[in-house]
Structures are given as structure tokens and as C-alpha cells.
Design a protein around this motif. Structure first.
Motif, PDB file in Angstrom:
ATOM      1  N   GLN A  89     -62.126  32.694 -33.729  1.00 51.59           N
ATOM      2  CA  GLN A  89     -62.233  32.459 -32.289  1.00 51.59           C
ATOM      3  C   GLN A  89     -60.906  31.943 -31.725  1.00 51.59           C
ATOM      4  O   GLN A  89     -60.506  32.296 -30.613  1.00 51.59           O
ATOM      5  N   ALA A  90     -60.221  31.115 -32.507  1.00 54.73           N
ATOM      6  CA  ALA A  90     -58.912  30.611 -32.075  1.00 54.73           C
ATOM      7  C   ALA A  90     -57.902  31.749 -31.985  1.00 54.73           C
ATOM      8  O   ALA A  90     -57.049  31.772 -31.089  1.00 54.73           O
ATOM      9  N   GLY A  91     -58.001  32.701 -32.915  1.00 51.31           N
ATOM     10  CA  GLY A  91     -57.110  33.858 -32.879  1.00 51.31           C
ATOM     11  C   GLY A  91     -57.304  34.687 -31.620  1.00 51.31           C
ATOM     12  O   GLY A  91     -56.335  35.166 -31.018  1.00 51.31           O
ATOM     13  N   LYS A  92     -58.552  34.841 -31.207  1.00 53.40           N
ATOM     14  CA  LYS A  92     -58.842  35.581 -29.973  1.00 53.40           C
ATOM     15  C   LYS A  92     -58.268  34.849 -28.763  1.00 53.40           C
ATOM     16  O   LYS A  92     -57.769  35.471 -27.821  1.00 53.40           O
ATOM     17  N   LEU A  93     -58.348  33.529 -28.810  1.00 55.30           N
ATOM     18  CA  LEU A  93     -57.799  32.723 -27.717  1.00 55.30           C
ATOM     19  C   LEU A  93     -56.286  32.900 -27.630  1.00 55.30           C
ATOM     20  O   LEU A  93     -55.719  33.024 -26.539  1.00 55.30           O
ATOM     21  N   ALA A  94     -55.637  32.932 -28.788  1.00 57.08           N
ATOM     22  CA  ALA A  94     -54.183  33.086 -28.823  1.00 57.08           C
ATOM     23  C   ALA A  94     -53.751  34.432 -28.252  1.00 57.08           C
ATOM     24  O   ALA A  94     -52.695  34.539 -27.613  1.00 57.08           O
ATOM     25  N   LEU A  95     -54.558  35.467 -28.469  1.00 55.31           N
ATOM     26  CA  LEU A  95     -54.223  36.786 -27.932  1.00 55.31           C
ATOM     27  C   LEU A  95     -54.304  36.804 -26.406  1.00 55.31           C
ATOM     28  O   LEU A  95     -53.547  37.516 -25.745  1.00 55.31           O
ATOM     29  N   LYS A  96     -55.207  36.007 -25.859  1.00 57.04           N
ATOM     30  CA  LYS A  96     -55.378  35.982 -24.405  1.00 57.04           C
ATOM     31  C   LYS A  96     -54.149  35.445 -23.688  1.00 57.04           C
ATOM     32  O   LYS A  96     -53.805  35.898 -22.601  1.00 57.04           O
ATOM     33  N   VAL A  97     -53.490  34.467 -24.301  1.00 58.02           N
ATOM     34  CA  VAL A  97     -52.394  33.798 -23.601  1.00 58.02           C
ATOM     35  C   VAL A  97     -51.222  34.744 -23.350  1.00 58.02           C
ATOM     36  O   VAL A  97     -50.477  34.580 -22.381  1.00 58.02           O
ATOM     37  N   SER A  98     -51.059  35.757 -24.203  1.00 63.50           N
ATOM     38  CA  SER A  98     -49.939  36.687 -24.026  1.00 63.50           C
ATOM     39  C   SER A  98     -50.104  37.547 -22.777  1.00 63.50           C
ATOM     40  O   SER A  98     -49.131  38.092 -22.256  1.00 63.50           O
ATOM     41  N   ALA A  99     -51.344  37.673 -22.299  1.00 63.95           N
ATOM     42  CA  ALA A  99     -51.608  38.487 -21.110  1.00 63.95           C
ATOM     43  C   ALA A  99     -51.780  37.640 -19.853  1.00 63.95           C
ATOM     44  O   ALA A  99     -52.095  38.167 -18.785  1.00 63.95           O
ATOM     45  N   CYS A 100     -51.558  36.341 -19.984  1.00 64.41           N
ATOM     46  CA  CYS A 100     -51.781  35.432 -18.854  1.00 64.41           C
ATOM     47  C   CYS A 100     -50.606  35.425 -17.884  1.00 64.41           C
ATOM     48  O   CYS A 100     -49.487  35.785 -18.232  1.00 64.41           O
ATOM     49  N   ASP A 103     -48.112  29.662 -16.161  1.00 66.33           N
ATOM     50  CA  ASP A 103     -48.815  28.408 -15.873  1.00 66.33           C
ATOM     51  C   ASP A 103     -50.327  28.501 -16.047  1.00 66.33           C
ATOM     52  O   ASP A 103     -51.034  27.517 -15.829  1.00 66.33           O
ATOM     53  N   GLU A 104     -50.828  29.654 -16.448  1.00 70.93           N
ATOM     54  CA  GLU A 104     -52.271  29.762 -16.675  1.00 70.93           C
ATOM     55  C   GLU A 104     -52.633  29.070 -17.986  1.00 70.93           C
ATOM     56  O   GLU A 104     -51.948  29.225 -18.992  1.00 70.93           O
ATOM     57  N   PHE A 105     -53.712  28.309 -17.960  1.00 71.04           N
ATOM     58  CA  PHE A 105     -54.170  27.562 -19.131  1.00 71.04           C
ATOM     59  C   PHE A 105     -55.337  28.308 -19.769  1.00 71.04           C
ATOM     60  O   PHE A 105     -56.271  28.732 -19.087  1.00 71.04           O
ATOM     61  N   VAL A 106     -55.286  28.485 -21.085  1.00 66.97           N
ATOM     62  CA  VAL A 106     -56.340  29.185 -21.823  1.00 66.97           C
ATOM     63  C   VAL A 106     -57.014  28.195 -22.768  1.00 66.97           C
ATOM     64  O   VAL A 106     -56.358  27.531 -23.562  1.00 66.97           O
ATOM     65  N   GLY A 107     -58.318  28.116 -22.695  1.00 69.14           N
ATOM     66  CA  GLY A 107     -59.056  27.175 -23.525  1.00 69.14           C
ATOM     67  C   GLY A 107     -59.786  26.182 -22.638  1.00 69.14           C
ATOM     68  O   GLY A 107     -60.007  26.447 -21.454  1.00 69.14           O
ATOM     69  N   MET A 125     -57.993  22.270 -28.773  1.00 65.12           N
ATOM     70  CA  MET A 125     -56.764  23.040 -28.601  1.00 65.12           C
ATOM     71  C   MET A 125     -56.795  23.815 -27.296  1.00 65.12           C
ATOM     72  O   MET A 125     -57.825  24.374 -26.915  1.00 65.12           O
ATOM     73  N   GLY A 126     -55.658  23.832 -26.620  1.00 62.60           N
ATOM     74  CA  GLY A 126     -55.492  24.647 -25.426  1.00 62.60           C
ATOM     75  C   GLY A 126     -54.123  25.297 -25.452  1.00 62.60           C
ATOM     76  O   GLY A 126     -53.193  24.785 -26.083  1.00 62.60           O
ATOM     77  N   LEU A 127     -53.997  26.431 -24.798  1.00 61.87           N
ATOM     78  CA  LEU A 127     -52.737  27.167 -24.768  1.00 61.87           C
ATOM     79  C   LEU A 127     -52.318  27.396 -23.322  1.00 61.87           C
ATOM     80  O   LEU A 127     -53.162  27.575 -22.438  1.00 61.87           O
ATOM     81  N   GLN A 128     -51.027  27.400 -23.100  1.00 60.58           N
ATOM     82  CA  GLN A 128     -50.518  27.632 -21.754  1.00 60.58           C
ATOM     83  C   GLN A 128     -49.261  28.484 -21.816  1.00 60.58           C
ATOM     84  O   GLN A 128     -48.384  28.252 -22.647  1.00 60.58           O
ATOM     85  N   ARG A 129     -49.212  29.471 -20.958  1.00 56.41           N
ATOM     86  CA  ARG A 129     -48.010  30.296 -20.846  1.00 56.41           C
ATOM     87  C   ARG A 129     -47.127  29.714 -19.754  1.00 56.41           C
ATOM     88  O   ARG A 129     -47.598  29.403 -18.664  1.00 56.41           O
ATOM     89  N   LYS A 130     -45.844  29.562 -20.058  1.00 61.27           N
ATOM     90  CA  LYS A 130     -44.907  28.968 -19.107  1.00 61.27           C
ATOM     91  C   LYS A 130     -43.738  29.926 -18.879  1.00 61.27           C
ATOM     92  O   LYS A 130     -43.471  30.814 -19.688  1.00 61.27           O
ATOM     93  N   GLN A 131     -43.035  29.700 -17.775  1.00 58.47           N
ATOM     94  CA  GLN A 131     -41.805  30.446 -17.496  1.00 58.47           C
ATOM     95  C   GLN A 131     -40.726  29.452 -17.102  1.00 58.47           C
ATOM     96  O   GLN A 131     -40.923  28.632 -16.200  1.00 58.47           O
ATOM     97  N   HIS A 132     -39.591  29.527 -17.797  1.00 56.69           N
ATOM     98  CA  HIS A 132     -38.507  28.596 -17.513  1.00 56.69           C
ATOM     99  C   HIS A 132     -37.941  28.888 -16.121  1.00 56.69           C
ATOM    100  O   HIS A 132     -37.614  30.041 -15.805  1.00 56.69           O
TER     101      HIS A 132
END
Length: 234
Positions: A89-100, A103-107, A125-132
Motif C-alpha cells: 500500500q505504501a508503494g502505491k502511495l509513492a507512485l501517486k506522488v510522481s503524478a501530483c 505542494d500536493e500532499f499524499v497520505g 507517513m506522508g509524501l509531498q511533491r515540491k518545486q524549488h
């Protein structure tokens, strides 16, 4: 403005190199090091799962898992299957973040993790995609928090044994909000600073590898030097 380093002391998070297989850790906050008991050198270049997750539990944490399995009314084999379900399930969550979007938070989701001491605990655990903002590069951040007081390891193993995402999700509802503390200007400042440092260090390592002579070229230079020395001496 608050000191960005205070965020690293308080929060557990890692930045991983998505260009490399297994997403090795490229930056580990002081909070991460305190939570799991590893120092920075032990973290860098290591896959997060191999360090604190399912692989680590299988190789070094089976005695502790056996105790938690007994508390959950499960066999060790059933507890291992629960860990496999949680990890998938964590692996599926990690795949989602690449398409976010940025600043979108996954989890969040719950995992069973292992400290260096051997202790198992429930990690949110939570994941977030950021942009510098200056470099324009995207990066992802993984956040962790110990929520064992709210959700014991045995409870999570029991829920996962049913292969029920709904039961696991209900356990997440028992833990405090994770997203709020990381959505601040101070958090962004520190994350962007850490990401820039990660890229600089990575570029420096790549340049070192490019400039580092191979053994073959070293041996050729060595042979040439010996030949020159022989010519000079004759």
C-alpha cells in the motif's frame, strides 16, 4: 522569521534521489535521525525501506515482530503477510506522488517501522511533491511520525491481516493531523534549502567521479612514469 533549522530538528523527513534505483536517501533531517536512531552517515545513500522498513524487519527485527504477532493473535508468518500488505500500500502511495501537482500532499498512511535499537513502532507517513522556487526543479519529501500511542503495532497488524484498506484507513483517523505543521513558510524554506544542498552535493559527487581516474588510466600513467624514470636513469 523562524529559524528553518528548527523545522529539521522537530520534524522527521527525508529527501530521496528519484533518479537512482530504490530511491536512496540524499538528506535526512535531524528529526529523522532522532526518531530512528541512525546518524546522517548511516542514512545517506541507503534505501529507506532497507534502513527502517519491511526489509529491515525481516533481516533484523523478527524477534520483536514475533512478540507483536503474539499480541495481535497472529502467527509470525501471518504478521509477515501483514507487513507485505502494508508495504504494498505504501508503494502505491509513492507512485501517486510522481503524478501530483507541486505542494500536493499524499497520505497519510501507517507503516510498521524499526528503530536502530530494534524496537518496532507504528509510523505515520506522508509524501509531498515540491518545486524549488529558484531552480524550478521538482523533488519529493517523505515525512514520518511515531503514532504508536494512538495505534499500537498489534492493532495495525490485525487490520492488515484482513487485507482491508478500509480498516487501515480507520486507524489513520485516530492520529493527529500530519499535514498542518508542514504547510508553513518556515517548512518550505528549510525543504528548499535542503533540496538545493542535496543537488549541490550530488553534482559534486558526479564531478568527482568524472574527474577520478580509472584504475586502467592510473596503471598506464604509472607505467609511463616508470618508463620515463628508466630512460632518465640510463
Amino acid at each position: 522569521m523562524a529559524n528553518p533549522s528548527a523545522f529539521s530538528e522537530r520534524e522527521s523527513f527525508v529527501l530521496c534521489d528519484s533518479r537512482q534505483r530504490g530511491f536512496p536517501i540524499s538528506y535526512a533531517s535531524a528529526g529523522f535521525q532522532k526518531l530512528f536512531g541512525y546518524d546522517e552517515k548511516e542514512c545517506l545513500g541507503t534505501q529507506c525501506g532497507a534502513l527502517v522498513g519491511y526489509p529491515s524487519i525481516l533481516t533484523q527485527g523478527l524477534p520483536c515482530l514475533s512478540k507483536e504477532a503474539a499480541a495481535a493473535g497472529l502467527t509470525v508468518a501471518e504478521a509477515v503477510e501483514s507487513l507485505e500488505f502494508i508495504t504494498s500500500q505504501a508503494g502505491k502511495l509513492a507512485l501517486k506522488v510522481s503524478a501530483c501537482e507541486a505542494d500536493e500532499f499524499v497520505g497519510p498512511m501507517l507503516l510498521v517501522n524499526r528503530r536502530k535499537s530494534g524496537e518496532l513502532f507504528v509510523c505515520e507517513m506522508g509524501l509531498q511533491r515540491k518545486q524549488h522556487p529558484e531552480l524550478g526543479w521538482d523533488y519529493s519529501v517523505g515525512f514520518q511520525r511515531d503514532v504508536s500511542n494512538e495505534v499500537p503495532v498489534s492493532s495495525l497488524l490485525q487490520a492488515a491481516a484482513k487485507r482491508s484498506q478500509e480498516d487501515c484507513a480507520r486507524l489513520v483517523d485516530k492520529v493527529p493531523d500530519m499535514e498542518g505543521p508542514i504547510r508553513t513558510a518556515n517548512a518550505d524554506a528549510h525543504l528548499h534549502e535542503a533540496a538545493a544542498r542535496m543537488w549541490r552535493d550530488s553534482a559534486a559527487r558526479e564531478m568527482d567521479n568524472i574527474n577520478k581516474p580509472s584504475k586502467k588510466s592510473k596503471s598506464r600513467r604509472g607505467a609511463k612514469s616508470l618508463a620515463s624514470l628508466s630512460t632518465f636513469a640510463s
